[in-house]
Design a protein around this motif. Sequence first.
Motif, short mmCIF file in Angstrom:
data_model
loop_
_atom_site.label_atom_id
_atom_site.label_comp_id
_atom_site.label_asym_id
_atom_site.label_seq_id
_atom_site.Cartn_x
_atom_site.Cartn_y
_atom_site.Cartn_z
N LYS A 102 59.75 47.68 42.17
CA LYS A 102 58.54 47.30 42.91
C LYS A 102 58.73 45.98 43.64
O LYS A 102 58.36 45.83 44.79
CB LYS A 102 57.35 47.20 41.94
CG LYS A 102 56.03 46.81 42.59
CD LYS A 102 54.94 46.71 41.54
CE LYS A 102 53.63 46.25 42.16
NZ LYS A 102 53.07 47.23 43.09
N PHE A 148 51.44 43.32 37.27
CA PHE A 148 51.76 43.53 38.68
C PHE A 148 51.67 44.99 39.11
O PHE A 148 52.24 45.37 40.13
CB PHE A 148 53.16 42.98 38.98
CG PHE A 148 53.24 41.49 38.88
CD1 PHE A 148 52.75 40.67 39.89
CD2 PHE A 148 53.78 40.89 37.76
CE1 PHE A 148 52.82 39.30 39.80
CE2 PHE A 148 53.85 39.51 37.64
CZ PHE A 148 53.36 38.71 38.66
N THR A 149 50.95 45.79 38.34
CA THR A 149 50.79 47.21 38.67
C THR A 149 49.34 47.51 38.99
O THR A 149 48.43 47.09 38.27
CB THR A 149 51.24 48.09 37.48
OG1 THR A 149 52.61 47.81 37.18
CG2 THR A 149 51.10 49.57 37.82
N GLN A 150 49.12 48.22 40.07
CA GLN A 150 47.78 48.61 40.48
C GLN A 150 47.39 49.93 39.81
O GLN A 150 48.22 50.81 39.63
CB GLN A 150 47.71 48.77 42.00
CG GLN A 150 47.97 47.50 42.78
CD GLN A 150 46.87 46.47 42.60
OE1 GLN A 150 45.75 46.81 42.26
NE2 GLN A 150 47.20 45.20 42.81
N TYR A 151 46.11 50.04 39.45
CA TYR A 151 45.60 51.26 38.83
C TYR A 151 44.40 51.76 39.62
O TYR A 151 43.66 50.97 40.22
CB TYR A 151 45.19 51.00 37.37
CG TYR A 151 46.35 50.65 36.47
CD1 TYR A 151 47.02 51.64 35.77
CD2 TYR A 151 46.78 49.34 36.34
CE1 TYR A 151 48.10 51.33 34.94
CE2 TYR A 151 47.85 49.02 35.51
CZ TYR A 151 48.50 50.02 34.82
OH TYR A 151 49.57 49.71 34.02
N LYS A 152 44.22 53.08 39.63
CA LYS A 152 43.09 53.67 40.36
C LYS A 152 41.77 53.18 39.79
O LYS A 152 40.84 52.87 40.51
CB LYS A 152 43.18 55.20 40.28
CG LYS A 152 44.35 55.79 41.06
CD LYS A 152 44.37 57.31 40.98
CE LYS A 152 45.54 57.89 41.76
NZ LYS A 152 45.59 59.37 41.67
N ALA A 154 39.70 50.35 38.37
CA ALA A 154 39.80 48.90 38.44
C ALA A 154 39.72 48.24 37.07
O ALA A 154 40.22 47.12 36.88
CB ALA A 154 38.70 48.34 39.34
N ARG A 157 43.50 47.89 34.27
CA ARG A 157 44.46 46.81 34.14
C ARG A 157 43.94 45.65 33.30
O ARG A 157 44.65 45.19 32.39
CB ARG A 157 44.92 46.32 35.51
CG ARG A 157 45.98 45.23 35.42
CD ARG A 157 46.71 44.99 36.71
NE ARG A 157 45.81 44.58 37.76
CZ ARG A 157 46.21 44.09 38.93
NH1 ARG A 157 47.50 43.96 39.18
NH2 ARG A 157 45.34 43.74 39.84
N TYR A 189 42.62 34.77 41.19
CA TYR A 189 42.02 36.02 41.65
C TYR A 189 40.52 35.86 41.91
O TYR A 189 40.00 36.29 42.94
CB TYR A 189 42.27 37.12 40.62
CG TYR A 189 41.54 38.42 40.91
CD1 TYR A 189 42.05 39.32 41.84
CD2 TYR A 189 40.34 38.72 40.27
CE1 TYR A 189 41.38 40.50 42.12
CE2 TYR A 189 39.66 39.90 40.55
CZ TYR A 189 40.19 40.78 41.47
OH TYR A 189 39.52 41.95 41.75
N ASN A 193 38.29 35.79 45.53
CA ASN A 193 37.23 36.76 45.75
C ASN A 193 35.84 36.13 45.73
O ASN A 193 34.83 36.84 45.64
CB ASN A 193 37.31 37.87 44.70
CG ASN A 193 38.47 38.82 44.94
OD1 ASN A 193 38.36 39.80 45.68
ND2 ASN A 193 39.62 38.52 44.35
#
Length: 256
Positions: A102, A148-152, A154, A157, A189, A193
């Motif tokens: 990645k 560092f991995t995205q998940y469907k 939210a 993670r 983060y 935001n």
Amino acid sequence: MNYSPTANKWNLLLVILFCLVQAGLVIAFGVYTKEEATKYIYEADFFLQQGQFSQPKYIFYSLYIFLQILAFKLHAGFIGVYIFQLLLNGLATVCFYKLALKVSGDKKAAFISTALLILCIPFQKWTAYLFTESIFFSLVIIFTYVLFTQYKNANTRPLLLLLLLFLLIISRPTGMLLIPASLILASHYLWANGKKWLMLAVWLPGIAGLILLLDTAIKGKGEFDFIKPFVEEHIICGLAGRPDAGPHDYSNSLGG
């Protein structure tokens, strides 16, 4: 990950390399149960007999101690603990490969870096030792991968990270070092935001929790007596330069 025949061939080579290294380590060292391992074996037996730890500091090794107890209850013995460490190391190695892929976007770089990790004998040797390092290092790699991995979903993670952080804290006291690091990442983060008040709400319990955990850890004295190395003039951890120094006056090592 690309599952083409070529990619599968290189992945299989990593699996074979991992198996060969681990087999070689077991042949060379066996399942090592001496030195520091005796501390956790004794503590597992103490907990079974007394229903508590001999010192508060062992809360921060409780994951490993309870693993010893579970292996004892299942009649798996030390081999059961070793197999768990081996499987967790294997999962961490997969996570390391995916993370390297990645970050680099290059299959060759991911393959070479993972092969180097597998061939790093001082690192891999921990798997054959019934110390806490193997589980801790594997969890650190898995924690970093999840970070560092995205998940469907939210919420997936943050929940996984909290679970892994908890496991890291109760696997070795050094897991507490991940608390301020995680707070900084969470703050970045939330700030990005526009959630500044929420950032403050995260920091206050986080720092309070860290202080409480440190206070609990140092009550066990021993290696958690942070003033002792200064009083005894340690150069190497645990080896006093002045064995005649005697006890110091600080009852609270953290405050001292």
